[in-house]
Design an enzyme around this catalytic site. Sequence first.
Site, mmCIF file in Angstrom:
data_model
loop_
_atom_site.group_PDB
_atom_site.id
_atom_site.type_symbol
_atom_site.label_atom_id
_atom_site.label_comp_id
_atom_site.label_asym_id
_atom_site.label_seq_id
_atom_site.Cartn_x
_atom_site.Cartn_y
_atom_site.Cartn_z
ATOM 1 N N CYS A 385 44.429 -21.595 11.087
ATOM 2 C CA CYS A 385 43.529 -21.252 9.770
ATOM 3 C C CYS A 385 44.292 -20.382 8.548
ATOM 4 C CB CYS A 385 42.316 -20.541 10.451
ATOM 5 S SG CYS A 385 40.982 -20.316 9.177
ATOM 6 N N HIS A 511 40.345 -24.064 14.269
ATOM 7 C CA HIS A 511 40.489 -23.211 15.291
ATOM 8 C C HIS A 511 40.745 -23.618 16.800
ATOM 9 C CE1 HIS A 511 39.854 -19.128 13.288
ATOM 10 N NE2 HIS A 511 39.266 -19.996 12.419
ATOM 11 N N GLU A 513 41.666 -22.951 19.566
ATOM 12 C CA GLU A 513 41.497 -21.791 20.414
ATOM 13 C C GLU A 513 40.303 -21.796 21.059
ATOM 14 O OE1 GLU A 513 41.140 -19.177 16.898
ATOM 15 O OE2 GLU A 513 42.211 -20.919 17.539
#
Length: 540
Positions: A385, A511, A513
């Site tokens: 990001c 993102h 994750e």
Amino acid sequence: MGFSTKHIFITGGVTSSLGKGIIAASLAKLLQSRGISVTIQKFDPYLNIDPGTLNPYEHGECYVTEDGAETDLDLGHYERFLNTPTSQDNNVTTGKIYNNVITKERKGEFLGKTVQVVPHITDEIKNNFYKLGKDGKYDVIITEIGGCVGDIESLPFIEAVRQARWDLGPNNILVIHLTLIPYLSAAKELKTKPTQHSVKQLLEAGVQPDILVCRTDRHLPLDVKKKIALFCNVQLNCVIEAMDADSIYDVPLLMKKERLDERVMSKLKISSKTNTELEQWKDFLGKLKNPTMEVDIALIGKYVSLPDAYKSIIESFIHAGTLLECKVNLHLISSEEINMDNVEKKLQDMDGVLVAPGFGVRGLEGKLEAAKFARENEIPYFGICLGMQIAVIEFARNVMGLADASSTEINADCKDPVIFLMAEQKDITQMGGTMRLGAYPCELVKGTKAFTAYGKQKITERHRHRYEFNNKYLKDFENHGMLASGKNPDKGLVEIIELKDHPWFVGTQFHPEYKSTVLNPHPLFVRFIKAVGEKKQSKS
């Protein structure tokens, strides 16, 4: 299965941060392994409508679901453990409840009645308790009530649980209370009094817990368990010991050993469809505890004094590292402490660099220096990001010669806005829920590092940002060796950048994750750690 959806409520007492989310996720995992379809929802007692506007220091990371809800970080645990996505319906706050009720009142839906906590607020809470069970998709719904029993804010939730017992009837509802059994070293004794008081507070609110899960740093002797059972009005076999674990991923197996799932199934009259032995989970734990190599990676961000601000990133490294039998030593470095003079000293012993997401200008120069150091010294770099935007700005300034390149978030009047606010975002004045949020498609360019990682061309990933790569500069970037290896097919927005002549230098606007789980580590994290390992071996 022959029964309507059954409900398990998990409350906490004595102190907060005992790990209700981990216990909820572990119990759900055990039930899931027996063929029972289960989901978890989190009810938070604060007045924010969602955690999107909360400072990470207040409440840790803000976790984003597939459908774009900004939610509590516990939903991340639920997804990582269960390997199934959650949605905006899985996280409800007091703010959301009151907002719904007040909106209805303004529309005149209460027909002139006095609007009160009981029944109007509690009815709204119960509607949300039952919402996920309406389509018959789940056999069991686990509801975690945030905060601590006795808090003023959580009283309406506890009252709603009391009423739910009557709505749902026997064998359809279960209350688990998570509590703490402290050890007083001076007296050399485990103390049950805080737990007794905590259960007493629940009883005062009309809720009798069925199972007590007792957090402790040592084994609970039988006489202590008997005392807890007697004073707290629960069966002896329903006093469950939850000792401190080396890893949160140990907890499902520890709870299985304590037979938590069996107690729950017996009280809810659920028969098991299957009983898998969690083989994949055990394999994961075996690899986690027996790595064959180690790497050191710097995680650079501005919230490093609270690691929970980067919870999903930290867990993603555990998932991907374990797959590769590699222990990742994460070094959390504050971006405010890095400058041109000390960047080499701080990063020279690192095998890889990750620049974390964030908002605003604080600590920006440190992140730019870290990206420059990784690029020039061929250290594997992963930017997420803001970390991707940092890589773009640094490259524009130092390789393309655009000295005034920046993001309009940092400098609204910069000459070369390589990162900018899209037209549809410019008129937005409200902060909450106004970003590009949730899952968006992305198409990868064949032959790139991103394509190699995923092994396919079409992917979807979750976003949480306002600012985008400015496509006006794309050709210039590509001519200088920074490629757009992933783009949004609908709007042509750049989602992934990478350097052509670098071992591994990748930035993502999304993102990754948020989608990493124990059973499905994220491919970009796997490839990043692999590149880091290769770099380390080439040095030795």
